[in-house]
Design a protein around this motif. Sequence first.
Motif, PDB file in Angstrom:
ATOM      1  N   LEU A  87     -13.486  22.095 -16.537  1.00 34.09           N
ATOM      2  CA  LEU A  87     -14.080  22.380 -15.231  1.00 34.09           C
ATOM      3  C   LEU A  87     -13.937  21.141 -14.352  1.00 34.09           C
ATOM      4  CD1 LEU A  87     -16.001  24.444 -13.634  1.00 34.09           C
ATOM      5  CD2 LEU A  87     -17.845  22.928 -14.326  1.00 34.09           C
ATOM      6  N   VAL A  88     -13.371  21.324 -13.168  1.00 37.25           N
ATOM      7  CA  VAL A  88     -13.256  20.230 -12.203  1.00 37.25           C
ATOM      8  C   VAL A  88     -14.345  20.448 -11.158  1.00 37.25           C
ATOM      9  CG1 VAL A  88     -11.799  19.099 -10.498  1.00 37.25           C
ATOM     10  CG2 VAL A  88     -10.772  20.088 -12.566  1.00 37.25           C
ATOM     11  N   HIS A  89     -15.238  19.494 -11.025  1.00 40.76           N
ATOM     12  CA  HIS A  89     -16.320  19.664 -10.056  1.00 40.76           C
ATOM     13  C   HIS A  89     -16.338  18.500  -9.083  1.00 40.76           C
ATOM     14  CE1 HIS A  89     -19.088  16.754 -12.108  1.00 40.76           C
ATOM     15  NE2 HIS A  89     -18.281  17.039 -13.105  1.00 40.76           N
ATOM     16  N   ALA A  90     -16.548  18.836  -7.828  1.00 40.32           N
ATOM     17  CA  ALA A  90     -16.572  17.828  -6.775  1.00 40.32           C
ATOM     18  C   ALA A  90     -17.292  18.404  -5.576  1.00 40.32           C
ATOM     19  CB  ALA A  90     -15.148  17.459  -6.384  1.00 40.32           C
ATOM     20  N   PRO A  91     -17.939  17.544  -4.785  1.00 48.19           N
ATOM     21  CA  PRO A  91     -18.664  18.060  -3.631  1.00 48.19           C
ATOM     22  C   PRO A  91     -17.732  18.621  -2.559  1.00 48.19           C
ATOM     23  CG  PRO A  91     -18.819  15.647  -3.738  1.00 48.19           C
ATOM     24  CD  PRO A  91     -18.082  16.091  -4.949  1.00 48.19           C
ATOM     25  N   THR A  92     -16.527  18.144  -2.464  1.00 47.83           N
ATOM     26  CA  THR A  92     -15.624  18.665  -1.445  1.00 47.83           C
ATOM     27  C   THR A  92     -14.339  19.131  -2.099  1.00 47.83           C
ATOM     28  OG1 THR A  92     -14.717  16.478  -1.114  1.00 47.83           O
ATOM     29  CG2 THR A  92     -16.485  17.145   0.351  1.00 47.83           C
ATOM     30  N   GLY A  93     -13.506  19.755  -1.280  1.00 48.60           N
ATOM     31  CA  GLY A  93     -12.329  20.404  -1.832  1.00 48.60           C
ATOM     32  C   GLY A  93     -11.129  19.507  -2.095  1.00 48.60           C
ATOM     33  N   MET A  94     -11.238  18.211  -1.786  1.00 45.72           N
ATOM     34  CA  MET A  94     -10.024  17.397  -1.781  1.00 45.72           C
ATOM     35  C   MET A  94      -9.263  17.388  -3.110  1.00 45.72           C
ATOM     36  SD  MET A  94     -11.265  14.332   0.558  1.00 45.72           S
ATOM     37  CE  MET A  94     -10.084  13.046   0.356  1.00 45.72           C
ATOM     38  N   GLY A  95      -8.088  17.957  -3.105  1.00 44.57           N
ATOM     39  CA  GLY A  95      -7.184  17.857  -4.241  1.00 44.57           C
ATOM     40  C   GLY A  95      -7.563  18.701  -5.450  1.00 44.57           C
ATOM     41  N   LYS A  96      -8.633  19.520  -5.323  1.00 44.00           N
ATOM     42  CA  LYS A  96      -9.069  20.279  -6.498  1.00 44.00           C
ATOM     43  C   LYS A  96      -8.038  21.326  -6.901  1.00 44.00           C
ATOM     44  CE  LYS A  96     -13.450  21.334  -5.364  1.00 44.00           C
ATOM     45  NZ  LYS A  96     -14.785  21.921  -5.508  1.00 44.00           N
ATOM     46  N   THR A  97      -7.458  21.995  -5.888  1.00 46.52           N
ATOM     47  CA  THR A  97      -6.531  23.086  -6.206  1.00 46.52           C
ATOM     48  C   THR A  97      -5.350  22.576  -7.041  1.00 46.52           C
ATOM     49  OG1 THR A  97      -7.160  24.194  -4.184  1.00 46.52           O
ATOM     50  CG2 THR A  97      -5.106  24.893  -5.198  1.00 46.52           C
ATOM     51  N   LEU A  98      -4.720  21.500  -6.575  1.00 48.28           N
ATOM     52  CA  LEU A  98      -3.545  20.995  -7.301  1.00 48.28           C
ATOM     53  C   LEU A  98      -3.914  20.495  -8.698  1.00 48.28           C
ATOM     54  CD1 LEU A  98      -1.438  19.130  -4.583  1.00 48.28           C
ATOM     55  CD2 LEU A  98      -1.055  21.385  -5.593  1.00 48.28           C
ATOM     56  N   SER A  99      -5.158  20.031  -8.867  1.00 49.00           N
ATOM     57  CA  SER A  99      -5.545  19.485 -10.168  1.00 49.00           C
ATOM     58  C   SER A  99      -5.497  20.548 -11.266  1.00 49.00           C
ATOM     59  CB  SER A  99      -6.935  18.847 -10.098  1.00 49.00           C
ATOM     60  OG  SER A  99      -7.935  19.842 -10.071  1.00 49.00           O
ATOM     61  N   VAL A 100      -5.719  21.808 -10.895  1.00 44.87           N
ATOM     62  CA  VAL A 100      -5.658  22.859 -11.920  1.00 44.87           C
ATOM     63  C   VAL A 100      -4.402  23.717 -11.801  1.00 44.87           C
ATOM     64  CG1 VAL A 100      -8.116  23.028 -12.384  1.00 44.87           C
ATOM     65  CG2 VAL A 100      -7.164  24.294 -10.474  1.00 44.87           C
ATOM     66  N   TRP A 101      -3.674  23.562 -10.735  1.00 40.43           N
ATOM     67  CA  TRP A 101      -2.489  24.407 -10.523  1.00 40.43           C
ATOM     68  C   TRP A 101      -1.246  23.784 -11.154  1.00 40.43           C
ATOM     69  CZ3 TRP A 101      -0.411  28.789 -10.171  1.00 40.43           C
ATOM     70  CH2 TRP A 101       0.764  29.057  -9.471  1.00 40.43           C
ATOM     71  N   LEU A 102      -1.115  22.466 -11.041  1.00 39.32           N
ATOM     72  CA  LEU A 102       0.136  21.849 -11.487  1.00 39.32           C
ATOM     73  C   LEU A 102       0.227  21.738 -13.004  1.00 39.32           C
ATOM     74  CD1 LEU A 102       0.843  19.223  -8.688  1.00 39.32           C
ATOM     75  CD2 LEU A 102       1.528  21.614  -8.884  1.00 39.32           C
ATOM     76  N   GLY A 103      -0.888  21.840 -13.703  1.00 45.77           N
ATOM     77  CA  GLY A 103      -0.832  21.865 -15.167  1.00 45.77           C
ATOM     78  C   GLY A 103       0.060  23.001 -15.658  1.00 45.77           C
ATOM     79  N   PRO A 104      -0.291  24.256 -15.274  1.00 40.21           N
ATOM     80  CA  PRO A 104       0.555  25.386 -15.678  1.00 40.21           C
ATOM     81  C   PRO A 104       1.988  25.282 -15.143  1.00 40.21           C
ATOM     82  CG  PRO A 104      -1.562  26.159 -14.850  1.00 40.21           C
ATOM     83  CD  PRO A 104      -1.552  24.689 -14.646  1.00 40.21           C
ATOM     84  N   THR A 121      -8.687  28.237 -20.000  1.00 42.03           N
ATOM     85  CA  THR A 121      -9.539  28.599 -18.879  1.00 42.03           C
ATOM     86  C   THR A 121      -9.965  27.346 -18.131  1.00 42.03           C
ATOM     87  OG1 THR A 121     -10.462  30.235 -20.391  1.00 42.03           O
ATOM     88  CG2 THR A 121     -11.490  30.038 -18.233  1.00 42.03           C
ATOM     89  N   TRP A 122      -9.729  27.330 -16.837  1.00 42.91           N
ATOM     90  CA  TRP A 122     -10.157  26.204 -16.012  1.00 42.91           C
ATOM     91  C   TRP A 122     -10.980  26.711 -14.847  1.00 42.91           C
ATOM     92  CZ3 TRP A 122      -9.498  20.884 -16.410  1.00 42.91           C
ATOM     93  CH2 TRP A 122      -8.866  20.477 -17.589  1.00 42.91           C
ATOM     94  N   GLY A 123     -11.979  25.926 -14.472  1.00 41.57           N
ATOM     95  CA  GLY A 123     -12.818  26.304 -13.351  1.00 41.57           C
ATOM     96  C   GLY A 123     -12.845  25.212 -12.298  1.00 41.57           C
ATOM     97  N   LEU A 124     -13.097  25.623 -11.055  1.00 37.75           N
ATOM     98  CA  LEU A 124     -13.342  24.676  -9.972  1.00 37.75           C
ATOM     99  C   LEU A 124     -14.747  24.949  -9.473  1.00 37.75           C
ATOM    100  CD1 LEU A 124     -10.007  25.033  -7.976  1.00 37.75           C
ATOM    101  CD2 LEU A 124     -10.651  23.233  -9.581  1.00 37.75           C
ATOM    102  N   SER A 125     -15.491  23.893  -9.243  1.00 39.55           N
ATOM    103  CA  SER A 125     -16.873  24.114  -8.845  1.00 39.55           C
ATOM    104  C   SER A 125     -17.343  23.031  -7.891  1.00 39.55           C
ATOM    105  CB  SER A 125     -17.745  24.136 -10.109  1.00 39.55           C
ATOM    106  OG  SER A 125     -19.067  23.812  -9.803  1.00 39.55           O
TER     107      SER A 125
END
Lengths: 845, 235
Positions: A42-59, A199-203
């Motif tokens: 699970l990647v958690h952060a108060p704002t959206g910066m860079g969260k999408t790529l952190s879980v997208w580029l793995g696959p 399974t990965w989550g963004l929160s």
Amino acid sequence: MSGKSPFRLHPLLESWFDQRGWAPFGFQREAWQAYQAGRDGLVHAPTGMGKTLSVWLGPVSQWLDEHTEHDPAAAEVDRTQAEPLRVLWITPLRALANDTLDALRQPIRDLGLPWTIEKRTGDTAQSVKAKQRQRYPTALVITPESLSVLLSYPDAARRLKGIRSVVVDEWHELLSSKRGTQTELCLARLRRWNPGLRTWGLSATLGNVEQAASTLVGSRPTSKPVLIRGQHTKRVEIRSIVPDDIERFPWAGHLGLKILPEVIRAIEGANSTLVFCNTRSQVEIWYGAIMQARPDWLGRVSLHHGSLDKQLRDKVEAGLREGRAKCVVCTSSLDLGVDFSPVDLVLQVGSPKGVARLLQRAGRSGHQPGAVSTVLCVPTHAFELIEFAAARSAATAGTIEHRIPLDKPLDVLVQHLMTCAVGGGFEREAILDEVRGASSYAELSATELGWAIDFLTKGGAALGAYPEFKRVEIDESGDTPRYVVRDRSVTMNHRVAIGTITSDSAMTVRWASGGGKSLGTIEESFISKLAPGNRFVFSGRVLELARVREMTAYVRRAKSSKGIVPRWGGGRSPLSTELSEAVREKLETFRLGGADEPELRAIAPLLNLQTRWSVLPGPDDLLIETTTTREGHHTFLFPFEGRLVHEGLGALLAFRLTRDAPRSLAVTVNDYGVELLSETAIELDGARWRRMLQPADLLSELLECLNSSQLARRRFRDIARIAGLIHPGFPGRQSKPSRHLQASSELFFDVFAEFDPANLLLDQAKREVLSEQLEVTRLRSALERIAGARIVMVSPERLTPLAFPLYAERLRTQTMSSESWRDRIERLVLRLEDAASREQDTLRR
Amino acid sequence: MTLPRMETAGSIGIAVAGEDLRLLPERAVYWPRERTLFIADPHFGKAQTFRSAGIAAPERSHSADLETLSLLIEHANAASLVVLGDLLHSRSGVRDSVIDALGSWRTRHRSLAVTLVRGNHDRSAGDPPKQLNMKCVSPGERRGPFELVHEPDEASGNGYALSGHLHPGVQLGGSGGLGRKTAAKLPAFVFGANCAVLPAFGRFTGLAGVRPAEGDRLAVIADGEVIALNFGRDA
């Protein structure tokens, strides 16, 4: 990981970053490495910066590693030649799907990967859905409901095999809701078909990220999920607009508009402002007020809430993104989603109710490098100033709300089992094992599953077989009985009914002339109170109801500028536990003389008056005020525990007080306390109040209250709908599937209560009322806290500053016409003002 | 003497079109002078209709309704029963189990004259089978000063109309705080100037909110009792 060189992606991706002049954040490399190691996280952060790529580029990197022959210069492939389905990207919001698609497609396109990335939501056209059914895209952006629909196709197991990873976006939004539970069940099924699934989550930031992560990965993860904290570069500043002249007697909803000039000034000073209100009605009111003050802003100020027409909302969002909008007044409808970078100021009108929510909203501004996210809080009554100061302290201390996953809701299970039965069928042992793989159902008993299966096959456990009942049938042809659906119309009905979002039946609002363009939707219950010719405010306009046909309200522009603002159901969330506690602490700071914050300084006169006329309670006190007015005897209790706890407390007190002596009581609550209004005085001493407030027998007595009240009956509406007792009707068709099949959930509740009292869905309704509506766990700890508190009883001559908002709240909910309510309150305020200033004069002399 | 027994059971009297009627908490009206019982909208077979569509509706509501009806007939020693429409819910609900239940109920009250005023549901479900021995009539049939209809709109103005169809309910309570959530809709009798609307007799039928017109007399059923809301004027 010291001593080792940082993890590197596939070289093509590394150079993709280089070419764009970007350097990956440390947390992104952490996430990619964990993904490559086969972990969930699970990647958690108060704002959206860079969260999408952190879980997208793995696959993506994984695919590149597996396809060393890939040539980035190769010609684009069409969708029938593309890679089969590998990644599911679950998003809670349809509105997010488009922006997500753009973000995901960028690296894929740049690297020339033979991938297709598409979305599938309730809005997706049938033709697109059909094409996807022939061949799913490589990555599919999907809502939980649409994922359930995929599971409902008979060939689901075969078609969804091969999925490598699932990403759940905005997991915090789903976590503690039935949609979250539904997602858990879907994931459990996918894991059974794809044992290596990651399974990965963004929160967003949560008080309980560990629990959020472990719920996401299910009850039987191969290893502990990795928690990764995202980039935290933005500073958040929480400030308040402090009016120069604080009204001595604030009451809900009134002070707010008096602050309009300051709000206008703030909007003037910024390039682009988001004004968050707590309810849709507030949005309409504030939008109206701002436009009246600055008619020259016409076209640059707009409004946005969930009931407005989608086209209008899309236009407003585009305006924000492109920096054309001066100001948008909105509800939580704009809490989520991609950032609107031009926004440089956020206003919060009224109580933020929770720390996390305020931080989330603050984060919607300040996207320029190095900028500070600023949220300017606008009090709608003076006590909210304390809440703003409290929220700031809690945010600084890192005290953020928890979101607790639900405990095995049976309605969601019934719906999911139905989905499985439609989608190729299931076997009892296997499904029990699978469902228990979802964290929320880890403790599901075989008996409970048995009940759910009986409910689907026989219509109910208690009543034996009904020959005509046909929903799920038992196929005995194999070694083990399989639960399947054979009837085609049952299958179709179920697909349409999938989902756990329920709402009041909504009526479309359309112009009576000029092609009947849609303005949005309003609850049927509001429209039904209007007669043709009546005026109301909606979508920022004063409208006049022309006529109602089927489920559509036709309107025309009203000539007069005055109308009633619809009150939408829901939307009134309670003060969170964390913020309630912070408020109690702030009051104590004030009592001890530490009023160094602007908010506390501003509200000092009011708190001093409270101290003079009554008592300002300390953290270990429970203040009980009794006052008599022409309306009767008022008893006010101030536990400062939030609206829901007070509702539970009010119900419990009403039950205990009327059991001792027959009397009728009106109970009113707000976030600070409870008012009991009775014709005869409630004369209890401290010791007897203590008995009234004791935590013993809480559960059994609340259940008794529930039996006599309508709470559980109302709660049953969502449950009946989710469990398939009530069909929502087909999209595009206004009517229900058949008028012979119309029945209200309340009717079902009544016939079940009378003829099938052991039905577990009834139990669930009661459990939900206890846990969600009355927050019984919070109530119990509140009562335990009160048991150790000092009871301070005061009989002030007049309504005190703490009591007055409760008094006003009761009038507000009792009187339908806002005019008379306003008048009555204003008269009373004048009287109390008078008393306070006379007293001031005496003090001065 | 059967009448006093009826009166003790939470019923109230009302004078309509020169006749005395009793409003019964079992959602029925009794006309003592003609020993006639009126009910509207029993919707027999509704639960079956739901179940054949795969929606779990519990069984016993119709047998409970039939038992109630039997008790009413026997307590009042009624000679005649008028159903003001919607006896059967739908064609798919007309199952053997429903017809059998109605059949044995009918056998229990062999001498009772039963009249069905066809309602919208009866039109699609079809007339009940012959062996139930019911006289099926179209709306507009006269009985003393009363015109028997299903939908209030069918009243011709020729006589005082007795109707059903609307399943009237009245919202009570609804004041602030928890009061809002404890507000209850109660089945109601609505007696207007020229037309009365009876509550739906069937338990599994539901209520629709009514907005009474000026001068309507209203009574609700709560806790097994009929309570007059505004009979003050002529009481």
